[in-house]
Design a protein around this motif. Sequence first.
Motif, PDB file in Angstrom:
ATOM      1  N   PHE A   1      -0.249   4.007  -1.420  1.00 26.09           N
ATOM      2  CA  PHE A   1      -1.566   3.473  -1.102  1.00 26.09           C
ATOM      3  C   PHE A   1      -2.111   2.619  -2.240  1.00 26.09           C
ATOM      4  CE2 PHE A   1      -1.672   7.148   1.936  1.00 26.09           C
ATOM      5  CZ  PHE A   1      -1.685   6.375   3.079  1.00 26.09           C
ATOM      6  N   THR A   2      -1.821   2.974  -3.473  1.00 27.80           N
ATOM      7  CA  THR A   2      -2.261   2.187  -4.625  1.00 27.80           C
ATOM      8  C   THR A   2      -1.645   0.784  -4.580  1.00 27.80           C
ATOM      9  OG1 THR A   2      -2.592   4.149  -5.985  1.00 27.80           O
ATOM     10  CG2 THR A   2      -2.272   2.061  -7.150  1.00 27.80           C
TER      11      THR A   2
ATOM     12  N   TYR B   1      -4.298  -6.135  -1.750  1.00 28.99           N
ATOM     13  CA  TYR B   1      -5.603  -6.548  -1.218  1.00 28.99           C
ATOM     14  C   TYR B   1      -6.525  -6.999  -2.347  1.00 28.99           C
ATOM     15  CZ  TYR B   1      -4.310  -3.877   3.044  1.00 28.99           C
ATOM     16  OH  TYR B   1      -3.698  -3.369   4.167  1.00 28.99           O
ATOM     17  N   SER B   2      -6.578  -6.212  -3.411  1.00 27.31           N
ATOM     18  CA  SER B   2      -7.478  -6.498  -4.527  1.00 27.31           C
ATOM     19  C   SER B   2      -7.141  -7.835  -5.193  1.00 27.31           C
ATOM     20  CB  SER B   2      -7.409  -5.356  -5.541  1.00 27.31           C
ATOM     21  OG  SER B   2      -8.365  -5.528  -6.547  1.00 27.31           O
TER      22      SER B   2
ATOM     23  N   GLY C   1     -12.422 -14.949  -5.389  1.00 22.30           N
ATOM     24  CA  GLY C   1     -13.617 -15.056  -6.213  1.00 22.30           C
ATOM     25  C   GLY C   1     -14.394 -13.765  -6.385  1.00 22.30           C
ATOM     26  N   TYR C   2     -13.923 -12.667  -5.822  1.00 25.60           N
ATOM     27  CA  TYR C   2     -14.594 -11.384  -6.019  1.00 25.60           C
ATOM     28  C   TYR C   2     -14.357 -10.900  -7.454  1.00 25.60           C
ATOM     29  CZ  TYR C   2     -15.344 -10.548  -0.994  1.00 25.60           C
ATOM     30  OH  TYR C   2     -15.770 -10.621   0.301  1.00 25.60           O
ATOM     31  N   SER C   3     -15.329 -10.191  -8.004  1.00 21.46           N
ATOM     32  CA  SER C   3     -15.116  -9.559  -9.310  1.00 21.46           C
ATOM     33  C   SER C   3     -14.072  -8.457  -9.131  1.00 21.46           C
ATOM     34  CB  SER C   3     -16.426  -8.947  -9.825  1.00 21.46           C
ATOM     35  OG  SER C   3     -16.765  -7.798  -9.054  1.00 21.46           O
ATOM     36  N   LYS C   4     -13.486  -8.020 -10.234  1.00 19.35           N
ATOM     37  CA  LYS C   4     -12.474  -6.964 -10.168  1.00 19.35           C
ATOM     38  C   LYS C   4     -13.055  -5.701  -9.531  1.00 19.35           C
ATOM     39  CE  LYS C   4      -9.015  -4.514 -12.811  1.00 19.35           C
ATOM     40  NZ  LYS C   4      -8.306  -4.370 -14.053  1.00 19.35           N
ATOM     41  N   GLU C   5     -14.263  -5.335  -9.916  1.00 17.73           N
ATOM     42  CA  GLU C   5     -14.903  -4.133  -9.376  1.00 17.73           C
ATOM     43  C   GLU C   5     -15.137  -4.262  -7.871  1.00 17.73           C
ATOM     44  OE1 GLU C   5     -19.248  -2.308  -9.837  1.00 17.73           O
ATOM     45  OE2 GLU C   5     -18.109  -2.246 -11.721  1.00 17.73           O
ATOM     46  N   GLU C   6     -15.677  -5.403  -7.441  1.00 18.56           N
ATOM     47  CA  GLU C   6     -15.895  -5.627  -6.004  1.00 18.56           C
ATOM     48  C   GLU C   6     -14.568  -5.642  -5.241  1.00 18.56           C
ATOM     49  OE1 GLU C   6     -19.642  -8.541  -5.182  1.00 18.56           O
ATOM     50  OE2 GLU C   6     -17.936  -9.434  -6.244  1.00 18.56           O
TER      51      GLU C   6
ATOM     52  N   ASN D   1     -11.730  -4.195  -6.015  1.00 19.64           N
ATOM     53  CA  ASN D   1     -11.178  -2.849  -5.925  1.00 19.64           C
ATOM     54  C   ASN D   1     -11.906  -2.009  -4.882  1.00 19.64           C
ATOM     55  OD1 ASN D   1      -9.196  -3.366  -7.840  1.00 19.64           O
ATOM     56  ND2 ASN D   1     -10.407  -2.549  -9.534  1.00 19.64           N
ATOM     57  N   SER D   2     -13.225  -2.149  -4.820  1.00 15.24           N
ATOM     58  CA  SER D   2     -14.004  -1.400  -3.830  1.00 15.24           C
ATOM     59  C   SER D   2     -13.657  -1.843  -2.407  1.00 15.24           C
ATOM     60  CB  SER D   2     -15.502  -1.586  -4.074  1.00 15.24           C
ATOM     61  OG  SER D   2     -15.867  -0.999  -5.297  1.00 15.24           O
ATOM     62  N   PHE D   3     -13.609  -3.146  -2.183  1.00 14.18           N
ATOM     63  CA  PHE D   3     -13.254  -3.659  -0.853  1.00 14.18           C
ATOM     64  C   PHE D   3     -11.816  -3.291  -0.488  1.00 14.18           C
ATOM     65  CE2 PHE D   3     -17.048  -6.355  -0.737  1.00 14.18           C
ATOM     66  CZ  PHE D   3     -17.362  -6.288   0.618  1.00 14.18           C
ATOM     67  N   ALA D   4     -10.906  -3.334  -1.454  1.00  9.31           N
ATOM     68  CA  ALA D   4      -9.500  -2.982  -1.197  1.00  9.31           C
ATOM     69  C   ALA D   4      -9.381  -1.528  -0.742  1.00  9.31           C
ATOM     70  CB  ALA D   4      -8.650  -3.240  -2.436  1.00  9.31           C
ATOM     71  N   LEU D   5     -10.134  -0.642  -1.378  1.00  8.81           N
ATOM     72  CA  LEU D   5     -10.143   0.768  -0.970  1.00  8.81           C
ATOM     73  C   LEU D   5     -10.677   0.898   0.452  1.00  8.81           C
ATOM     74  CD1 LEU D   5      -9.899   3.828  -1.493  1.00  8.81           C
ATOM     75  CD2 LEU D   5     -12.208   3.727  -2.452  1.00  8.81           C
ATOM     76  N   MET D   6     -11.777   0.221   0.735  1.00 15.85           N
ATOM     77  CA  MET D   6     -12.369   0.278   2.068  1.00 15.85           C
ATOM     78  C   MET D   6     -11.406  -0.279   3.117  1.00 15.85           C
ATOM     79  SD  MET D   6     -14.277  -1.709   4.582  1.00 15.85           S
ATOM     80  CE  MET D   6     -14.605  -3.169   3.660  1.00 15.85           C
ATOM     81  N   MET D   7     -10.736  -1.372   2.803  1.00 16.34           N
ATOM     82  CA  MET D   7      -9.787  -1.972   3.745  1.00 16.34           C
ATOM     83  C   MET D   7      -8.621  -1.027   4.020  1.00 16.34           C
ATOM     84  SD  MET D   7      -9.883  -5.835   2.128  1.00 16.34           S
ATOM     85  CE  MET D   7      -8.328  -6.348   2.819  1.00 16.34           C
ATOM     86  N   THR D   8      -8.080  -0.420   2.963  1.00 14.92           N
ATOM     87  CA  THR D   8      -6.958   0.510   3.115  1.00 14.92           C
ATOM     88  C   THR D   8      -7.360   1.697   3.980  1.00 14.92           C
ATOM     89  OG1 THR D   8      -6.103  -0.142   0.957  1.00 14.92           O
ATOM     90  CG2 THR D   8      -5.279   1.928   1.866  1.00 14.92           C
TER      91      THR D   8
END
Length: 189
Positions: free
Chosen positions: A126-127, A133-134, A141-146, A148-155
Amino acid sequence: MGLDKKELIVQTATNLFRKKGYLGVGISEILTECNLSKGGFYHHFPNGKEELLITCLNSMNEVITQDIKEIFGRYQTTQAAIQAMLEELIIQFDRDETIIGYTFNSIVSEIGSVSERVREACEDSFTKIQEIYSAKLMADGYSKEEANSFALMMTATIEGGIMLCLTKKTSEPLQTIASLLPNTLKVVE
């Protein structure tokens, strides 16, 4: 040229684990399906069924991450790539009534009853998906924090959608996700 014995065992066990779950498949069933002796099995997997499961998960992970990388490489934005990936998953489910290669779910659903090594193999899978995705989101253009958060949500959303498709025997959950998830991704300027 055919598969070597170890590849045959991994392929056979992966299919059985998908259909019946980890606990629903015994070594004897794998031996019968592969026309293999216990000695032959333990020659390839000295630590037994758990070692085989980890090998199956790692093999599935390679296939899945390669598929995702290829899809994400063909599209300019994460939004377009995720839409295309979801459409491919829907087509595959409608055709096959399963999602070959993407179904960690049936194997992983028993995670509480297996070892820390198996949990770590699943986490790694999963990582790697989230990292793909991240990276695409950061390129958008997303920040690294954003990202990573969106990538988790997408997964979580896609994995949950796959599980619902398998449970409900319809691609409708992924169709709903395909109509909503890409729209949650903003275009960063």
